[in-house]
Write an enzyme that holds these catalytic residues in place. Sequence first.
Site, PDB file in Angstrom:
ATOM      1  N   GLY A   1      -5.561  37.368  12.087  1.00 59.13           N
ATOM      2  CA  GLY A   1      -4.150  37.695  12.278  1.00 59.13           C
ATOM      3  C   GLY A   1      -3.585  37.277  13.625  1.00 59.13           C
ATOM      4  O   GLY A   1      -2.612  37.853  14.106  1.00 59.13           O
TER       5      GLY A   1
ATOM      6  N   ASN B   1      -1.955  34.557  14.204  1.00 55.34           N
ATOM      7  CA  ASN B   1      -0.591  34.061  13.957  1.00 55.34           C
ATOM      8  C   ASN B   1       0.372  35.222  13.748  1.00 55.34           C
ATOM      9  O   ASN B   1       1.502  35.191  14.252  1.00 55.34           O
ATOM     10  CB  ASN B   1      -0.574  33.109  12.749  1.00 55.34           C
ATOM     11  CG  ASN B   1      -0.955  31.697  13.145  1.00 55.34           C
ATOM     12  OD1 ASN B   1      -0.198  30.997  13.811  1.00 55.34           O
ATOM     13  ND2 ASN B   1      -2.155  31.282  12.760  1.00 55.34           N
TER      14      ASN B   1
ATOM     15  N   ARG C   1      -5.299  32.419  -0.141  1.00 54.75           N
ATOM     16  CA  ARG C   1      -5.142  32.345  -1.596  1.00 54.75           C
ATOM     17  C   ARG C   1      -3.949  31.461  -1.920  1.00 54.75           C
ATOM     18  O   ARG C   1      -2.969  31.445  -1.176  1.00 54.75           O
ATOM     19  CB  ARG C   1      -4.863  33.734  -2.188  1.00 54.75           C
ATOM     20  CG  ARG C   1      -6.065  34.638  -2.283  1.00 54.75           C
ATOM     21  CD  ARG C   1      -5.650  36.007  -2.768  1.00 54.75           C
ATOM     22  NE  ARG C   1      -5.187  36.006  -4.157  1.00 54.75           N
ATOM     23  CZ  ARG C   1      -5.985  36.062  -5.207  1.00 54.75           C
ATOM     24  NH1 ARG C   1      -7.276  36.120  -5.051  1.00 54.75           N
ATOM     25  NH2 ARG C   1      -5.501  36.065  -6.438  1.00 54.75           N
ATOM     26  N   VAL C   2      -4.064  30.744  -3.035  1.00 57.66           N
ATOM     27  CA  VAL C   2      -2.933  29.944  -3.499  1.00 57.66           C
ATOM     28  C   VAL C   2      -2.035  30.856  -4.329  1.00 57.66           C
ATOM     29  O   VAL C   2      -2.524  31.691  -5.089  1.00 57.66           O
ATOM     30  CB  VAL C   2      -3.438  28.750  -4.357  1.00 57.66           C
ATOM     31  CG1 VAL C   2      -2.281  27.980  -4.964  1.00 57.66           C
ATOM     32  CG2 VAL C   2      -4.298  27.825  -3.499  1.00 57.66           C
ATOM     33  N   LEU C   3      -0.728  30.716  -4.155  1.00 58.84           N
ATOM     34  CA  LEU C   3       0.203  31.589  -4.873  1.00 58.84           C
ATOM     35  C   LEU C   3       0.550  30.995  -6.239  1.00 58.84           C
ATOM     36  O   LEU C   3       0.667  29.774  -6.385  1.00 58.84           O
ATOM     37  CB  LEU C   3       1.470  31.780  -4.038  1.00 58.84           C
ATOM     38  CG  LEU C   3       1.233  32.458  -2.676  1.00 58.84           C
ATOM     39  CD1 LEU C   3       2.494  32.393  -1.826  1.00 58.84           C
ATOM     40  CD2 LEU C   3       0.787  33.906  -2.860  1.00 58.84           C
TER      41      LEU C   3
ATOM     42  N   ASN D   1       4.066  28.677   4.938  1.00 55.65           N
ATOM     43  CA  ASN D   1       2.622  28.679   5.189  1.00 55.65           C
ATOM     44  C   ASN D   1       2.357  27.898   6.467  1.00 55.65           C
ATOM     45  O   ASN D   1       3.137  27.002   6.825  1.00 55.65           O
ATOM     46  CB  ASN D   1       1.890  28.024   4.017  1.00 55.65           C
ATOM     47  CG  ASN D   1       0.390  28.040   4.199  1.00 55.65           C
ATOM     48  OD1 ASN D   1      -0.192  29.040   4.645  1.00 55.65           O
ATOM     49  ND2 ASN D   1      -0.266  26.941   3.873  1.00 55.65           N
TER      50      ASN D   1
ATOM     51  N   HIS E   1      -0.726  25.575   8.334  1.00 56.76           N
ATOM     52  CA  HIS E   1      -2.003  24.904   8.064  1.00 56.76           C
ATOM     53  C   HIS E   1      -2.490  24.221   9.343  1.00 56.76           C
ATOM     54  O   HIS E   1      -1.705  23.563  10.026  1.00 56.76           O
ATOM     55  CB  HIS E   1      -1.824  23.885   6.939  1.00 56.76           C
ATOM     56  CG  HIS E   1      -3.109  23.219   6.581  1.00 56.76           C
ATOM     57  ND1 HIS E   1      -4.115  23.883   5.925  1.00 56.76           N
ATOM     58  CD2 HIS E   1      -3.583  21.982   6.837  1.00 56.76           C
ATOM     59  CE1 HIS E   1      -5.152  23.073   5.784  1.00 56.76           C
ATOM     60  NE2 HIS E   1      -4.851  21.908   6.330  1.00 56.76           N
TER      61      HIS E   1
ATOM     62  N   ASP F   1       4.545  25.551  -2.000  1.00 60.90           N
ATOM     63  CA  ASP F   1       4.773  25.344  -3.426  1.00 60.90           C
ATOM     64  C   ASP F   1       3.460  25.653  -4.133  1.00 60.90           C
ATOM     65  O   ASP F   1       2.544  26.178  -3.505  1.00 60.90           O
ATOM     66  CB  ASP F   1       5.338  23.937  -3.711  1.00 60.90           C
ATOM     67  CG  ASP F   1       4.367  22.831  -3.331  1.00 60.90           C
ATOM     68  OD1 ASP F   1       3.182  23.143  -3.063  1.00 60.90           O
ATOM     69  OD2 ASP F   1       4.775  21.660  -3.312  1.00 60.90           O
TER      70      ASP F   1
HETATM   71  C1  GAR Z   1      -5.113  29.647  11.067  1.00 62.57           C
HETATM   72  O1  GAR Z   1      -5.736  28.612  11.792  1.00 62.57           O
HETATM   73  C2  GAR Z   1      -4.318  29.087   9.916  1.00 62.57           C
HETATM   74  O2  GAR Z   1      -3.715  27.856  10.211  1.00 62.57           O
HETATM   75  C3  GAR Z   1      -5.395  28.923   8.875  1.00 62.57           C
HETATM   76  O3  GAR Z   1      -6.163  30.082   8.982  1.00 62.57           O
HETATM   77  C4  GAR Z   1      -6.151  30.515  10.342  1.00 62.57           C
HETATM   78  C5  GAR Z   1      -5.775  31.971  10.367  1.00 62.57           C
HETATM   79  O4  GAR Z   1      -5.908  32.475  11.659  1.00 62.57           O
HETATM   80  N1  GAR Z   1      -4.838  28.756   7.567  1.00 62.57           N
HETATM   81  C6  GAR Z   1      -5.330  27.919   6.655  1.00 62.57           C
HETATM   82  O5  GAR Z   1      -6.327  27.237   6.845  1.00 62.57           O
HETATM   83  C7  GAR Z   1      -4.552  27.859   5.362  1.00 62.57           C
HETATM   84  N2  GAR Z   1      -4.895  26.668   4.624  1.00 62.57           N
HETATM   85  P1  GAR Z   1      -5.242  33.850  12.062  1.00 62.57           P
HETATM   86  O6  GAR Z   1      -5.674  34.875  11.013  1.00 62.57           O
HETATM   87  O7  GAR Z   1      -5.837  34.134  13.419  1.00 62.57           O
HETATM   88  O8  GAR Z   1      -3.749  33.673  12.088  1.00 62.57           O
END
Ligand code: GAR
Length: 218
Positions: free
Chosen positions: A12, A14, A91-93, A107, A109, A141
């Site tokens: 978490g 982000n 998870r994919v929505l 989202n 990435h 999407d």
């Molecule tokens: C982040 O690096 C995010 O970009 C990635 O998971 C991490 C979550 O970190 N997401 C993906 O790879 C989605 N395809 P966080 O829980 O510390 O925010």
Amino acid sequence: MLKIGVLVSGSGSNLQSIIDKIEQGGLSAQISIVICNNPQAFALERCAKHGIPTALMSHKDFPDRNDFDRKMAEILKGHGVELVVMAGFMRVLSPAFLQEFPMRVMNIHPALLPSFPGLHGQKQAFDYGVKFSGCTVHFADSGVDTGPIIIQAIVPVFDDDTEDTLAARILEQEHRIYPQAIQFFAEGKLEVKGRKVIIKGHPRLGPAAIHNPPVTDF
Ligand code: GAR
């Protein structure tokens, strides 16, 4: 004030960057609910610390993806959520969920899409040997990391990087661009035209190219 619902599965960080930006007064949004599908997620502790309501939902308690997503949509709507923010939600929505929030699900990435979608974007880029990587905020999407791109940040990859140093450099930028993308949305600045997201009334980047390694006069 824009009401957002944040979906998380892990650390978490982000989510934390969004909380911090809101608390600093830089992001005109309020987090109405955080939905988490992992009881061990550190994100839940962050929410407790900041008094943010959470809903813990294990997909194991639902017969299929549609049922899980239907319940999630119900909770989000029940909290008046206008924008759904996936922040490390693994998870994919389903299309049915996305129809409930058309162009209202974001989202993040950890790679420069459309390169290296799916799991471990940082590792995929590192192993490939790219000279630049970065991160992407996009509208979700029903594909895996395929929706219209809102904002990207580029970071260099150095010869002495490890997967971890690169991931940390990317994560730092994730924390900058996600609150910015949400603020664009809150200000009504995002206009989606097919695959393109136009950002209205924001200064554009200069035309200079960047090279890694630097190109010198010779
Ligand atoms: C982040 O690096 C995010 O970009 C990635 O998971 C991490 C979550 O970190 N997401 C993906 O790879 C989605 N395809 P966080 O829980 O510390 O925010």
